[in-house]
Design a protein around this motif. Structure first.
Motif, short mmCIF file in Angstrom:
data_model
loop_
_atom_site.label_atom_id
_atom_site.label_comp_id
_atom_site.label_asym_id
_atom_site.label_seq_id
_atom_site.Cartn_x
_atom_site.Cartn_y
_atom_site.Cartn_z
N HIS A 282 49.94 30.26 19.79
CA HIS A 282 48.53 29.91 19.60
C HIS A 282 47.91 30.70 18.45
CE1 HIS A 282 48.90 33.28 22.35
NE2 HIS A 282 47.67 33.65 22.05
N ILE A 283 48.62 31.72 17.97
CA ILE A 283 48.17 32.50 16.82
C ILE A 283 48.99 32.13 15.58
CG2 ILE A 283 47.85 34.81 15.84
CD1 ILE A 283 46.01 34.21 18.19
N GLN B 149 45.84 30.78 30.08
CA GLN B 149 46.71 29.85 29.34
C GLN B 149 47.70 30.62 28.48
OE1 GLN B 149 46.69 26.35 29.59
NE2 GLN B 149 48.66 26.73 28.59
N VAL B 150 47.26 31.76 27.93
CA VAL B 150 48.18 32.61 27.15
C VAL B 150 49.35 33.05 28.02
CG1 VAL B 150 48.45 34.82 25.97
CG2 VAL B 150 46.43 33.42 25.54
N GLN C 270 56.52 30.41 29.95
CA GLN C 270 57.34 29.26 29.59
C GLN C 270 58.22 29.57 28.38
OE1 GLN C 270 57.72 26.46 31.39
NE2 GLN C 270 56.36 27.45 32.87
N ILE C 271 57.68 30.28 27.41
CA ILE C 271 58.44 30.64 26.22
C ILE C 271 59.59 31.57 26.58
CG2 ILE C 271 58.34 31.90 24.03
CD1 ILE C 271 55.41 30.87 23.81
N LYS C 272 59.32 32.55 27.44
CA LYS C 272 60.35 33.50 27.84
C LYS C 272 61.55 32.81 28.47
CE LYS C 272 59.31 37.32 29.93
NZ LYS C 272 58.70 38.27 30.88
N LYS C 273 61.29 31.76 29.23
CA LYS C 273 62.38 31.06 29.92
C LYS C 273 63.39 30.46 28.95
CE LYS C 273 59.60 29.82 33.98
NZ LYS C 273 58.95 28.71 34.71
N GLY C 274 62.92 30.10 27.75
CA GLY C 274 63.81 29.48 26.79
C GLY C 274 64.48 30.44 25.84
N VAL D 286 47.85 25.73 21.61
CA VAL D 286 46.45 26.03 21.90
C VAL D 286 46.36 26.84 23.19
CG1 VAL D 286 44.19 25.05 22.46
CG2 VAL D 286 45.66 23.93 20.76
N ALA D 287 45.56 27.88 23.18
CA ALA D 287 45.29 28.67 24.38
C ALA D 287 43.82 29.07 24.33
CB ALA D 287 46.20 29.90 24.45
#
Length: 254
Positions: free
Chosen positions: A99-100, A111-112, A118-122, A105-106
């Protein structure tokens, strides 16, 4: 204000000198050092909650030295360096803040955090499963908190603060008859209380330690009041001790 890079370079030089010349530092490896790292992290947490900025500066320095020392051990083995540590965390933070630095978008902190999970899981190297990357050697309250956060990241969460969960588990504890049942229900009460702390954004580990510290202070004050009245604390019955404890709470105002 001095140059931050120069200050960090001087710390790096000092760390290397200690590693070369200090008999204690020469003997250390990551397994012997990391208990000190954990201890320094707790002292840093206490300083952050104390409101004493000078103490915070002091404890941040201790943690920073730990990072330098552990990074130097990697360098000695040819498997890493302080530069690689910094570059790795830089890349990771950029990746986890789309989002930066990207198009995501957050609009709020919630939401952040959801995006972050979710990002960490991948990411490569992550253990599979919802709870795959929850370290088993965490202190109990933090282990429970991490477990709850992982479940919440999948959407499995309350939309309210579950105070009723604590009261419900307490009722089940009161009804427990066997030692095994009590063991089970005590765990459920603590787990439910930590879940309330999570929803309130209160760190249960630090809150529990602060409560224990307040209890120690009150008991010591109660003992002092009793001694001034000519009584030995240990010789008093429980009712009398509780009376002095109540006086100590009033005196301390907390």
């Amino acid at each position: 204000m001095g140059n931050g890079a120069d200050a960090v370079a001087r710390l790096d030089e000092l760390t290397r000198k200690l590693r070369r010349e200090c008999p204690w530092d020469r003997e250390q490896d990551e397994r012997s050092i990391v208990p000190h790292t954990v201890g320094e992290a707790y002292e840093l947490a206490a300083a952050a909650h104390s409101g004493d900025d000078s103490k915070l500066v002091d404890e941040l320095g201790d943690v920073l030295f730990q990072v330098h020392f552990l990074s130097l051990l990697l360098e000695e083995r040819g498997t890493g360096s302080l530069e690689q540590v910094a570059e790795h965390v830089h890349a990771k933070l950029v990746h986890r803040h789309p989002h930066i630095f990207g198009s995501a978008v957050a609009d709020d902190a919630g939401q952040v955090l959801q995006n972050w999970d979710q990002i960490k899981k991948g990411e490569a190297g992550r253990e599979p499963g919802i709870f795959g990357d929850v370290p088993e050697n965490l202190p109990g309250p933090l282990y429970a908190l991490k477990t709850q956060r992982r479940a919440a990241s999948t959407g499995f969460d309350f939309d309210h603060v579950p105070y009723d969960g604590v009261t419900g588990e307490l009722e089940e504890l009161e009804e427990a008859q066997t030692r095994e049942e009590r063991f089970h229900e005590v765990g459920d009460v603590l787990f439910a209380a930590i879940n309330v702390a999570r929803k309130l954004k209160v760190d249960p580990e630090l809150a529990l330690r602060a409560s224990a510290d307040r209890f120690q202070e009150r008991v010591e004050a109660a003992e002092e009041i009793a001694n001034r009245d000519g009584h030995q604390w240990e010789a008093l019955d429980t009712e009398a001790q509780l009376g002095y404890y109540a006086r100590a709470r009033t005196l301390l105002g907390k």
